[in-house]
Motif scaffolding. Sequence first.
Motif, PDB file in Angstrom:
ATOM      1  N   GLN A  80     -20.974-148.114 -34.692  1.00 19.28           N
ATOM      2  CA  GLN A  80     -22.116-147.402 -34.944  1.00 19.28           C
ATOM      3  C   GLN A  80     -22.116-148.105 -36.716  1.00 19.28           C
ATOM      4  O   GLN A  80     -23.321-147.675 -36.533  1.00 19.28           O
ATOM      5  CB  GLN A  80     -21.251-146.051 -35.470  1.00 19.28           C
ATOM      6  N   TYR A 244     -18.609-142.058 -28.105  1.00 22.26           N
ATOM      7  CA  TYR A 244     -19.188-141.793 -29.544  1.00 22.26           C
ATOM      8  C   TYR A 244     -19.251-143.507 -29.994  1.00 22.26           C
ATOM      9  O   TYR A 244     -20.598-142.728 -31.320  1.00 22.26           O
ATOM     10  CB  TYR A 244     -18.058-141.270 -29.691  1.00 22.26           C
ATOM     11  N   VAL A 247     -22.864-143.161 -29.303  1.00 23.95           N
ATOM     12  CA  VAL A 247     -24.014-141.510 -29.840  1.00 23.95           C
ATOM     13  C   VAL A 247     -24.118-141.929 -31.627  1.00 23.95           C
ATOM     14  O   VAL A 247     -25.564-141.856 -31.693  1.00 23.95           O
ATOM     15  CB  VAL A 247     -22.775-140.908 -29.434  1.00 23.95           C
ATOM     16  N   TRP A 248     -22.199-142.311 -32.975  1.00 27.80           N
ATOM     17  CA  TRP A 248     -23.483-142.226 -33.224  1.00 27.80           C
ATOM     18  C   TRP A 248     -23.618-143.559 -33.885  1.00 27.80           C
ATOM     19  O   TRP A 248     -23.970-143.748 -35.008  1.00 27.80           O
ATOM     20  CB  TRP A 248     -21.490-142.377 -33.973  1.00 27.80           C
ATOM     21  N   SER A 250     -26.628-143.965 -32.570  1.00 23.73           N
ATOM     22  CA  SER A 250     -28.148-143.777 -32.307  1.00 23.73           C
ATOM     23  C   SER A 250     -28.070-143.116 -33.578  1.00 23.73           C
ATOM     24  O   SER A 250     -29.342-143.190 -34.322  1.00 23.73           O
ATOM     25  CB  SER A 250     -28.231-142.959 -31.357  1.00 23.73           C
ATOM     26  N   ALA A 399     -25.134-135.387 -31.006  1.00 22.59           N
ATOM     27  CA  ALA A 399     -25.203-135.939 -29.190  1.00 22.59           C
ATOM     28  C   ALA A 399     -26.838-135.752 -29.210  1.00 22.59           C
ATOM     29  O   ALA A 399     -27.557-136.106 -28.369  1.00 22.59           O
ATOM     30  CB  ALA A 399     -24.810-134.597 -28.149  1.00 22.59           C
ATOM     31  N   ALA A 402     -29.035-138.774 -31.059  1.00 20.50           N
ATOM     32  CA  ALA A 402     -28.899-139.820 -29.492  1.00 20.50           C
ATOM     33  C   ALA A 402     -29.237-138.880 -28.660  1.00 20.50           C
ATOM     34  O   ALA A 402     -30.431-140.490 -27.960  1.00 20.50           O
ATOM     35  CB  ALA A 402     -26.829-139.809 -29.635  1.00 20.50           C
ATOM     36  N   SER A 403     -29.419-137.959 -27.903  1.00 19.30           N
ATOM     37  CA  SER A 403     -30.372-137.852 -26.371  1.00 19.30           C
ATOM     38  C   SER A 403     -31.488-137.842 -26.648  1.00 19.30           C
ATOM     39  O   SER A 403     -31.971-138.235 -25.511  1.00 19.30           O
ATOM     40  CB  SER A 403     -29.117-136.583 -25.532  1.00 19.30           C
ATOM     41  N   CYS A 434     -28.639-132.481 -23.122  1.00 22.05           N
ATOM     42  CA  CYS A 434     -27.666-131.972 -23.529  1.00 22.05           C
ATOM     43  C   CYS A 434     -27.078-130.906 -23.940  1.00 22.05           C
ATOM     44  O   CYS A 434     -26.277-130.842 -23.704  1.00 22.05           O
ATOM     45  CB  CYS A 434     -27.553-133.423 -25.156  1.00 22.05           C
ATOM     46  N   ASP A 453     -20.218-137.093 -21.305  1.00 19.91           N
ATOM     47  CA  ASP A 453     -20.507-137.319 -21.772  1.00 19.91           C
ATOM     48  C   ASP A 453     -22.090-135.881 -22.274  1.00 19.91           C
ATOM     49  O   ASP A 453     -23.052-136.894 -21.311  1.00 19.91           O
ATOM     50  CB  ASP A 453     -20.157-138.183 -22.644  1.00 19.91           C
ATOM     51  N   ALA A 455     -24.126-136.091 -24.329  1.00 20.89           N
ATOM     52  CA  ALA A 455     -25.001-137.122 -24.402  1.00 20.89           C
ATOM     53  C   ALA A 455     -25.567-138.324 -23.816  1.00 20.89           C
ATOM     54  O   ALA A 455     -26.670-138.636 -24.068  1.00 20.89           O
ATOM     55  CB  ALA A 455     -24.618-137.369 -26.589  1.00 20.89           C
TER      56      ALA A 455
END
Lengths: 533, 42
Positions: A80, A244, A247-248, A250, A399, A402-403, A434, A453, A455
Motif C-alpha cells: 500500500q 489487501y 485494495v489499500w 488503491s 474495498a 478501490a473497486s 463490491c 474478494d 474488492a
Amino acid sequence: MNVYLLGMAISMLVYIVIGIIVSAKVKNANDFYVAGRQAPLLLIAGSMIASYTSTGMFMGDAAQCYDGVFSPIIIFAGMQSAGYIIGAVFFGRYLRRMKVFTIPEFFGKRFASKPMRILATIVAIVTMTVYLLSVMQGIGTLMNEVTGVDYNFCITIALVVFTFLSVTGGSKGVLITDTLMAGIFTIGMVVACLFISNNAGGWFDALTALASNPETSDALSATGRLDGTLYHDGASNIVWGLVYGVVWMSVCMVGPWQSSRYLMAKNETVVVKSAFWAAIGVFALEFLVGISAVFVNVVNPDMPDSSRVMIWAAMNMMPKLLGIILLTGVLAAGISSATTFLSLIGTSVSLDIIGKKGKGDKQTIMIGRIAMVLIAVIVLLLATFNPPSIFWIMFLGGAIIASSWMPVALASIFSKKLTRTAAFAGMLAGFLGCFVLRLYASLSGTSLPVYFDPALVGIVLNVVAMLIVTMLTKVTPEETEARAEMFILPKSEYSVGRAKGVILSTKRSMLIGVGIAVALLILWIIPYLSNKI
Amino acid sequence: MEIAIAIFLGLWLSGASFLAYRRLKREYNVVFDKQEEKEVEQ
C-alpha cells in the motif's frame, strides 16, 4: 482520578485550544475547504499519515499480528505504501491542476457530467461515514477500556472534540491538528516499541525467544499461523496480504481522505514529496505496531481479546508517563482520522450536493459547518444504537473506494477514449459489484475464497464495464478539453530548481524499496530464520 | 520464503518510485526546454 483519563482529557483540551486559534485564520471558503491551497510539505505529509493511521491500525492490525499473521500484514503494508508514490505522481498532480474543491467535483469536471459527480459523491459519503463510524467505535472501545468510563459517554466526548475541530478550523485546522497528532502517535509508537521489545528481553532476544518456541514460531513465518486467524493454509494467508495490498494501495492512491490532501498543497513539489514521506511514515508505523504486538507474546501469550494488545502493553509494559503518551497517541490517531472524514463529508454535502452557486463565502462555510454537525449527530446515533446489521458495511470502506474509484480515476487521466457514460458505468459496476457481493456473503454467512474478494470482483467489473461502454460511446469535445487542461503544467511550476529537486527526490526514493528490504532482513527475517525451530 | 517477501516489497516500492521518476522526468522536460530557450534568446 485515573491518570490515563487525565492524559486523554488534557490532550483533547489542547486540540480544542489549537482548533480555536486556527479558526481565527479561516478567512474564506478557500481557507475552509482547501486550506487556501497553500499548505506546506509538513502539513500535507502529516495529515496524510494521520488520516490513514487510526484505531484500526493500533487495535485491528495489532490484534492480527499478536494472533500470528504478522507477515501478511507486512505484505499489505508494504504494497500500500507504493500507492502514495503512484497516487501523487499519476493522479494527485492532475487532480490539483483542475482547481476543484472535492474529488467528486473532479470527476464531474473531467467528464462534464453532473450524474458522474453525484455518483462519486454518494460513494465518498457512504465510504467515509462507514469509516467514521468504525473509527468512533474504536475510540469508544479504547477510552472505555482505559478509563472505565461508560462507552456511550466516551464516544460522545470524542465526537464533540472532533466535530469541534472540523467545524471551527475547517481543512486548515484539520491539517494542523492532524500533523500535531501524527507527531504524538509516531513518537508514542517509537518509544513504545523500544520499551516493549526491551521488556520482552531485547529486540533480538525477543525474536529468538519467539522463533525457538514451537507455540509462537509460526507467528513470524511468511505464512503466519495456520490456526484460522486468517485462513487455514499458508497460500491463502499470503494471497490475503497481496489482495489487501492491492485494495489499500488503491485507497492510498485515490481515496478521498488521502488524495484530497493534494488539493491543499501549495505546489506540485509538495504533492510529490509529501507522498514519499507518507509512504515511509505509514510503513514504519505499521511495522512498529505489528512487531510490538508480536513481542507482547513473549510476556503475555494468552490475551483473551487481542484487539486490546497495545492498550495492555501501554498499561503493563511501559512506565506510566510513556504509557499515557502511547494511549494519548492512539486516541490522537482515531481523532485525526475522524476530523478528516467529518470535514470531507461536510465539504461534499455542502459543495457537491447543495452547491455554492449564488452563495457568498460566509454562507458556503456556514452550510459546510451545519452539514458536519448533522453528520456527526447521525453517526453518534448509529454508533450509540450500534445496529448489528451495520457491521458488515464497515468492512466495505476501502474495498468500495478501490473497486469504484481507482480504475476510473486512473483512466480519467490516461485514457483519451474513456467517455462520461463509460466512466459512470465503470464506477457504478465497481460499487455495486463490491457492495452486493459483500452483502450476499454477510447475509448468507458464506465465507468467500480469498481470490474472490468483493474488492477484486468490483475492480474487474469496473474495468469490464468501462471497456464495453467506451466501445459503444464517443468522447465529446468538452471531455477532450477537460482532459487536455490537466496536462498543462501550471505556470507556477516553471521553476528549474524545483523541477530538478522533485526529480532528484523521486530518484532517491527508489532507495526506499532497498531500505525497506534491508530493514526487514535485519530487524525480522535474518534473526527469525537463524533461530527458527 | 520470508526473504522472498522482503525482496518482493523492495522491488515493488522501488518499481513504483521508478515509474514516478520516469513520468516526472518526461513531464518536467518542458520546464528545462523553456529554460534552454530563454538562455539561447539571451
